[in-house]
Design an enzyme around this catalytic site. Structure first.
Site, PDB file in Angstrom:
ATOM      1  N   PRO A 109       0.838  -1.211   0.000  1.00  0.00           N
ATOM      2  CA  PRO A 109       0.000   0.000   0.000  1.00  0.00           C
ATOM      3  C   PRO A 109       0.876   1.266   0.000  1.00  0.00           C
ATOM      4  CG  PRO A 109      -0.775  -1.572   1.656  1.00  0.00           C
ATOM      5  CD  PRO A 109       0.513  -2.120   1.107  1.00  0.00           C
ATOM      6  N   ASP A 160      14.125   3.037   6.250  1.00  0.00           N
ATOM      7  CA  ASP A 160      13.325   2.361   5.213  1.00  0.00           C
ATOM      8  C   ASP A 160      14.201   1.700   4.145  1.00  0.00           C
ATOM      9  OD1 ASP A 160      11.175   3.338   6.621  1.00  0.00           O
ATOM     10  OD2 ASP A 160      10.093   4.033   4.860  1.00  0.00           O
TER      11      ASP A 160
HETATM   12  O1  PMV Z   1       5.860   6.206   7.205  1.00  0.00           O
HETATM   13  P1  PMV Z   1       7.169   5.818   6.613  1.00  0.00           P
HETATM   14  O2  PMV Z   1       7.173   4.429   6.094  1.00  0.00           O
HETATM   15  O3  PMV Z   1       7.612   6.811   5.572  1.00  0.00           O
HETATM   16  O4  PMV Z   1       8.241   5.788   7.795  1.00  0.00           O
HETATM   17  C1  PMV Z   1       8.805   6.977   8.291  1.00  0.00           C
HETATM   18  C2  PMV Z   1       9.638   6.726   9.517  1.00  0.00           C
HETATM   19  C3  PMV Z   1      10.070   8.018  10.206  1.00  0.00           C
HETATM   20  O5  PMV Z   1      10.841   7.643  11.333  1.00  0.00           O
HETATM   21  C4  PMV Z   1       8.857   8.820  10.668  1.00  0.00           C
HETATM   22  C5  PMV Z   1      10.910   8.907   9.296  1.00  0.00           C
HETATM   23  C6  PMV Z   1      12.295   8.354   9.006  1.00  0.00           C
HETATM   24  O6  PMV Z   1      12.893   8.858   8.041  1.00  0.00           O
HETATM   25  O7  PMV Z   1      12.798   7.476   9.732  1.00  0.00           O
END
Ligand code: PMV
Length: 328
Positions: A109, A160
């Protein structure tokens, strides 16, 4: 050069430490069994044409880097740009003078906190590198994907692209990098999607503003987040699901204090807990996106159905040991 190459990379959930990880605190992150697939083929001109069957959009970057929409509008330029930059960078380190046709099919998703853009970036780097017969290490792929993520998110922690590249479970800290966690036990995780799309960069900026306004309070919240992540690693290693659940609940409470939860998230978390989940929290940036719930192995179905009953997408998932990989 090969005639064709295909690679894939997994989605992720952050079990502990999102947002805190931006400020050099540890995060525990797990790859899950949903993947993004990217196919790369050469073209006879010098264009880089990118198509996503997931969002039914395509566009071309000309030799001078100008974007031309094909299907869908200009809004897709920013989505495709990171992949274009990865392609340009790999083309310039090979001797090939070719255009590229890149096709994305993602089962993750979008904009839901599951790291779809990083998975697409890691799979793109692997597919294009393999097509051009460049020997890329996992670290090369991570670096390329991280550079691409910087364009989309502004100030990403790197968590990520790290998990999409390496798979399995990782303890990640900006200043210390990646530490692989060997976890034997199964983690019965349920994902519930609020269906609300949000921009990670906006949520990160919100936390940054709060931190500037209330530095002593926010720093304490983040210290507590670090302690949770450290205890979480121990609980993961010993397979103590109950402790993991309690720590997830505490981590979520800290994220609430930072103002990144909302009604849609709280609703799904409450539903999951009422259906017997050991713990539940938002995962990723918050503001919408997904929640994760931890269950005992025999209660997974009940939690999934409880979330579906209130009208939201929910599915059970397992840990994906493999990160980015060449498919063919
Ligand atoms: O929501 P996502 O999958 O883009 O995860 C972001 C995670 C954060 O800690 C909020 C930002 C980051 O760059 O680590």
């Amino acid at each position: 050069m090969k005639p064709h190459s295909r690679a894939s990379a997994p989605a992720k959930i952050i079990l502990f430490g999102e947002h805190f990880v931006v400020y050099d605190k540890p995060a525990v992150v797990i790859a899950i069994d949903r993947r993004a697939y990217v196919t790369a083929k050469p073209r006879s001109d010098n264009k880089i044409v990118i198509r996503s069957t997931t969002i039914n959009a395509s566009g071309a970057f000309t030799g001078s880097g100008k974007y031309q929409p094909i299907e869908g509008g200009w809004e897709n330029e920013i989505r495709f740009k990171p992949i274009y930059l990865i392609a340009k960078s790999l083309l310039s380190s090979s001797n090939e003078k070719t255009g590229l046709k890149i096709e994305i099919r993602s089962l993750i998703p979008i904009a839901a906190g599951l790291g779809s853009s990083a998975a697409v970036a890691a799979a793109s780097a692997a597919a294009i590198g393999n097509l051009l017969e460049i020997d890329l290490t996992k670290n090369d792929i991570f670096r390329l994907a991280l550079r691409a993520e910087k364009l989309v998110h502004g100030n990403p922690s790197g968590v990520d692209p790290a998990i999409s590249t390496y798979g399995g479970a990782l303890l990640y800290r900006k200043s210390e990098g990646i530490k692989r966690l060997d976890i034997e036990s199964d983690l019965p995780i349920i994902i519930g999607n609020t269906g609300i799309k949000r921009v990670t960069g906006d949520m990160v900026s919100h936390v940054n503003r709060l931190r500037n306004q209330y530095p002593t309070i926010v720093d304490k919240i983040m210290e507590a987040g670090s302690a949770i992540a450290r205890l979480g690693v121990k609980a993961l290693k010993s397979g103590n699901l109950e402790t993991l659940g309690s720590l997830m609940n505490m981590n979520h409470a800290l994220l609430c204090a930072l103002g990144v939860s909302n009604y849609a998230i709280e609703r799904l978390i409450t539903v999951a807990r009422q259906a017997g989940a050991l713990g539940a929290k938002l995962t990723g940036a918050g503001g919408g996106g997904c929640i994760i719930a931890l269950s005992t192995p025999n209660n997974v179905r009940r939690v999934v159905e409880a979330i579906q009953c209130v009208g939201n997408e929910a599915f059970a998932t397992t840990k994906a040991p493999e990160g980015v990989r060449i498919e063919e």
